[in-house]
Design a protein around this motif. Structure first.
Motif, PDB file in Angstrom:
ATOM      1  N   GLU A 273      46.063  45.266  33.372  1.00 37.06           N
ATOM      2  CA  GLU A 273      45.361  46.448  34.506  1.00 37.06           C
ATOM      3  C   GLU A 273      44.093  46.269  35.017  1.00 37.06           C
ATOM      4  O   GLU A 273      44.222  45.919  36.470  1.00 37.06           O
ATOM      5  CB  GLU A 273      45.986  47.060  34.748  1.00 37.06           C
ATOM      6  N   ARG A 274      43.387  46.501  34.273  1.00 39.37           N
ATOM      7  CA  ARG A 274      42.086  46.671  34.594  1.00 39.37           C
ATOM      8  C   ARG A 274      41.191  45.367  35.225  1.00 39.37           C
ATOM      9  O   ARG A 274      40.418  45.009  36.111  1.00 39.37           O
ATOM     10  CB  ARG A 274      41.285  47.076  33.255  1.00 39.37           C
ATOM     11  N   TYR A 275      42.184  44.424  34.492  1.00 43.23           N
ATOM     12  CA  TYR A 275      41.045  42.594  34.937  1.00 43.23           C
ATOM     13  C   TYR A 275      42.027  42.903  36.304  1.00 43.23           C
ATOM     14  O   TYR A 275      41.096  42.275  37.405  1.00 43.23           O
ATOM     15  CB  TYR A 275      41.871  41.797  34.349  1.00 43.23           C
ATOM     16  N   TRP A 276      42.943  43.085  36.919  1.00 43.40           N
ATOM     17  CA  TRP A 276      43.563  42.858  38.445  1.00 43.40           C
ATOM     18  C   TRP A 276      42.779  43.828  39.266  1.00 43.40           C
ATOM     19  O   TRP A 276      42.513  43.392  39.744  1.00 43.40           O
ATOM     20  CB  TRP A 276      44.629  43.117  38.248  1.00 43.40           C
ATOM     21  N   ARG A 277      42.645  45.136  38.481  1.00 38.69           N
ATOM     22  CA  ARG A 277      41.802  45.626  39.359  1.00 38.69           C
ATOM     23  C   ARG A 277      40.093  45.556  39.645  1.00 38.69           C
ATOM     24  O   ARG A 277      39.699  45.783  40.767  1.00 38.69           O
ATOM     25  CB  ARG A 277      41.219  47.399  38.948  1.00 38.69           C
ATOM     26  N   LEU A 278      39.577  45.001  38.952  1.00 38.71           N
ATOM     27  CA  LEU A 278      38.346  44.683  38.587  1.00 38.71           C
ATOM     28  C   LEU A 278      38.653  43.644  40.196  1.00 38.71           C
ATOM     29  O   LEU A 278      37.433  43.147  40.406  1.00 38.71           O
ATOM     30  CB  LEU A 278      37.913  43.952  37.765  1.00 38.71           C
ATOM     31  N   VAL A 279      38.618  42.649  40.214  1.00 38.90           N
ATOM     32  CA  VAL A 279      39.371  40.887  41.001  1.00 38.90           C
ATOM     33  C   VAL A 279      39.985  41.807  41.797  1.00 38.90           C
ATOM     34  O   VAL A 279      39.592  41.383  43.198  1.00 38.90           O
ATOM     35  CB  VAL A 279      40.679  40.213  40.496  1.00 38.90           C
ATOM     36  N   TRP A 280      40.541  42.351  42.227  1.00 38.42           N
ATOM     37  CA  TRP A 280      40.735  43.452  43.494  1.00 38.42           C
ATOM     38  C   TRP A 280      39.192  43.582  44.468  1.00 38.42           C
ATOM     39  O   TRP A 280      39.090  43.607  45.440  1.00 38.42           O
ATOM     40  CB  TRP A 280      41.611  44.593  43.937  1.00 38.42           C
ATOM     41  N   VAL A 281      38.781  44.537  43.391  1.00 34.95           N
ATOM     42  CA  VAL A 281      37.426  45.111  43.804  1.00 34.95           C
ATOM     43  C   VAL A 281      36.184  43.126  44.638  1.00 34.95           C
ATOM     44  O   VAL A 281      35.581  43.601  45.160  1.00 34.95           O
ATOM     45  CB  VAL A 281      36.911  46.496  42.786  1.00 34.95           C
ATOM     46  N   VAL A 282      35.773  43.038  43.811  1.00 36.72           N
ATOM     47  CA  VAL A 282      35.542  41.760  43.748  1.00 36.72           C
ATOM     48  C   VAL A 282      35.552  40.850  45.540  1.00 36.72           C
ATOM     49  O   VAL A 282      35.118  40.503  46.378  1.00 36.72           O
ATOM     50  CB  VAL A 282      35.311  40.824  42.474  1.00 36.72           C
ATOM     51  N   ASN A 283      37.229  40.421  45.192  1.00 37.93           N
ATOM     52  CA  ASN A 283      37.472  39.947  45.644  1.00 37.93           C
ATOM     53  C   ASN A 283      37.519  40.859  47.818  1.00 37.93           C
ATOM     54  O   ASN A 283      37.911  40.351  48.393  1.00 37.93           O
ATOM     55  CB  ASN A 283      39.126  39.312  46.323  1.00 37.93           C
ATOM     56  N   GLY A 284      37.299  42.254  47.763  1.00 38.34           N
ATOM     57  CA  GLY A 284      37.677  42.947  48.756  1.00 38.34           C
ATOM     58  C   GLY A 284      38.365  43.597  49.112  1.00 38.34           C
ATOM     59  O   GLY A 284      38.263  43.914  50.547  1.00 38.34           O
ATOM     60  N   TRP A 285      39.225  43.037  48.667  1.00 41.80           N
ATOM     61  CA  TRP A 285      41.163  43.985  49.059  1.00 41.80           C
ATOM     62  C   TRP A 285      41.272  44.886  48.761  1.00 41.80           C
ATOM     63  O   TRP A 285      40.460  45.729  47.688  1.00 41.80           O
ATOM     64  CB  TRP A 285      41.481  42.606  48.364  1.00 41.80           C
ATOM     65  N   GLN A 286      41.884  45.458  49.968  1.00 45.32           N
ATOM     66  CA  GLN A 286      42.519  46.670  50.167  1.00 45.32           C
ATOM     67  C   GLN A 286      43.016  47.268  48.612  1.00 45.32           C
ATOM     68  O   GLN A 286      44.156  46.846  48.021  1.00 45.32           O
ATOM     69  CB  GLN A 286      42.815  47.334  51.001  1.00 45.32           C
ATOM     70  N   VAL A 287      42.499  48.377  48.320  1.00 45.07           N
ATOM     71  CA  VAL A 287      43.078  49.159  47.187  1.00 45.07           C
ATOM     72  C   VAL A 287      43.969  50.640  47.928  1.00 45.07           C
ATOM     73  O   VAL A 287      43.030  52.017  48.162  1.00 45.07           O
ATOM     74  CB  VAL A 287      42.188  49.469  45.246  1.00 45.07           C
ATOM     75  N   VAL A 288      44.978  50.320  47.921  1.00 42.43           N
ATOM     76  CA  VAL A 288      45.546  51.793  47.124  1.00 42.43           C
ATOM     77  C   VAL A 288      46.638  51.919  47.122  1.00 42.43           C
ATOM     78  O   VAL A 288      46.885  51.692  45.595  1.00 42.43           O
ATOM     79  CB  VAL A 288      47.122  51.872  48.716  1.00 42.43           C
ATOM     80  N   PRO A 289      47.059  53.487  47.111  1.00 33.83           N
ATOM     81  CA  PRO A 289      47.792  54.761  45.503  1.00 33.83           C
ATOM     82  C   PRO A 289      48.910  53.486  45.117  1.00 33.83           C
ATOM     83  O   PRO A 289      49.361  53.191  45.796  1.00 33.83           O
ATOM     84  CB  PRO A 289      47.964  55.468  46.207  1.00 33.83           C
ATOM     85  N   GLY A 290      48.529  52.902  43.954  1.00 31.49           N
ATOM     86  CA  GLY A 290      49.981  52.279  43.383  1.00 31.49           C
ATOM     87  C   GLY A 290      49.719  50.958  43.060  1.00 31.49           C
ATOM     88  O   GLY A 290      50.691  50.089  43.092  1.00 31.49           O
ATOM     89  N   LEU A 291      48.973  49.922  44.097  1.00 29.75           N
ATOM     90  CA  LEU A 291      48.617  48.998  43.645  1.00 29.75           C
ATOM     91  C   LEU A 291      48.006  48.717  42.776  1.00 29.75           C
ATOM     92  O   LEU A 291      47.080  47.963  42.537  1.00 29.75           O
ATOM     93  CB  LEU A 291      47.148  48.401  45.117  1.00 29.75           C
ATOM     94  N   LEU A 292      49.604  48.093  41.756  1.00 32.32           N
ATOM     95  CA  LEU A 292      49.193  47.302  40.341  1.00 32.32           C
ATOM     96  C   LEU A 292      50.028  45.968  40.383  1.00 32.32           C
ATOM     97  O   LEU A 292      50.726  45.972  41.616  1.00 32.32           O
ATOM     98  CB  LEU A 292      50.397  48.356  39.673  1.00 32.32           C
TER      99      LEU A 292
END
Length: 308
Positions: A273-292
């Motif tokens: 899960e941490r991997y995917w969250r880091l990918v979202w941050v690097v790619n500048g994707w919007q992270v909303v509550p529960g975006l897993l």
């Protein structure tokens, strides 16, 4: 040409705004030739020299080197051609400076030590192709070449992290953490196990192999920013529980929700899960509550007891 059209070096300096020393340098370099010398041996320049000096100053202020300027003045290349090449070089310099600024901000904001600062600087200097190669190597060494385009490996490849030209300090830190994560053998083992669970027929309906109707509902919910801990997640959970019950009719109705939760918990992994969250941050994707990933979103919703 008569003497009235010739100017001593001091007058040239006054008219062009260049120093006498600079004009001498351009003359000695052959960029702006002399028109002659006075009876006393002083340098003299004509109007063409003044025009050339004005162009030289402009091109120098734009960052062009003397070699390129000489080619323009000798009409071997046009100003437009030189400008196009130089503009590309300036773009690269700007990108480098932006990356450098982001690293410095990340170091300052995060209180990084020398080793972390050096790592972030090194990683941000990699070319796009080199960064892509890091991810490709991670995929092949983790999942195997024969599975590199299937299942979880395909998801990793499609959603590969791409550091932008002007990253934020958070994106720089996330990229550095990602690099450390994908190089960790324990994490690679966890990703392999996640891929195996996904491919296991016994886990049908679990993890990222959730039934398509459920995944569609979860996707819509995530895009709408629905918090899996909120009441609006209830209908999605109801669908998942109902489909799970259909797939495993031998499970008593009273135990369906508990069994589904157990399966999702077994399939989940905080590092994945941490991997995917880091990918979202690097790619500048919007992270909303529960975006897993779908299974994680559903697991969180189930834990809040949104049951039929």
């Amino acid at each position: 040409m008569n003497d009235a059209t010739l100017f001593p070096i001091g007058e040239v300096a006054r008219r062009t705004g260049l120093s006498v020393k600079t004009i001498r340098f351009y003359s000695d370099s052959g960029v702006v030739p002399l028109a002659g010398r006075s009876p006393a041996g002083y340098r003299l320049y004509d109007l063409d020299a003044l025009l050339r000096l004005d162009l030289v100053r402009t091109l120098r202020e734009l960052g062009l080197g003397l070699a390129a300027i000489r080619r323009v003045l000798d009409r071997k290349v046009s100003v437009a051609e030189v400008a196009a090449v130089h503009a590309d070089a300036v773009d690269l310099q700007i990108q480098t400076l932006r990356l450098r600024r982001s690293v410095l901000r990340a170091v300052a904001d995060h209180g990084s030590g020398p080793e972390e600062a050096a790592l972030m600087h090194k990683l941000t200097r990699l070319t796009t192709a080199e960064r892509r190669r890091l991810i490709d190597e991670f995929i092949v060494t983790t999942f195997g070449a024969e599975h590199a385009r299937h299942g979880l490996a395909a998801m990793v490849r499609v959603a590969a992290p791409h550091l932008p030209d002007d990253p934020s300090p958070a994106q720089v830190r996330a990229w550095a953490e990602l690099h450390e994560l994908i190089g960790d053998e324990d994490f690679r083992d966890r990703m392999r196990r996640a891929a195996e669970r996904q491919a296991d027929p016994a886990g049908s309906g679990i993890d990222d192999g959730l039934p398509e109707p459920v995944r569609e509902r979860i996707t819509v919910a995530k895009q709408a920013g629905i918090d899996p801990a909120g009441p609006e997640a209830g209908p999605v959970v109801e669908s998942a529980v109902r489909l799970f019950a259909q797939a495993y009719p031998h499970v008593p109705d009273a135990e369906v929700t508990a069994r589904l939760t157990e399966r999702l918990e077994a399939a989940g992994d905080p590092l994945v899960e941490r991997y995917w969250r880091l990918v979202w941050v690097v790619n500048g994707w919007q992270v909303v509550p529960g975006l897993l990933p779908d299974a994680s979103w559903l697991l969180q919703a189930l834990r809040e007891n949104h049951t039929p």
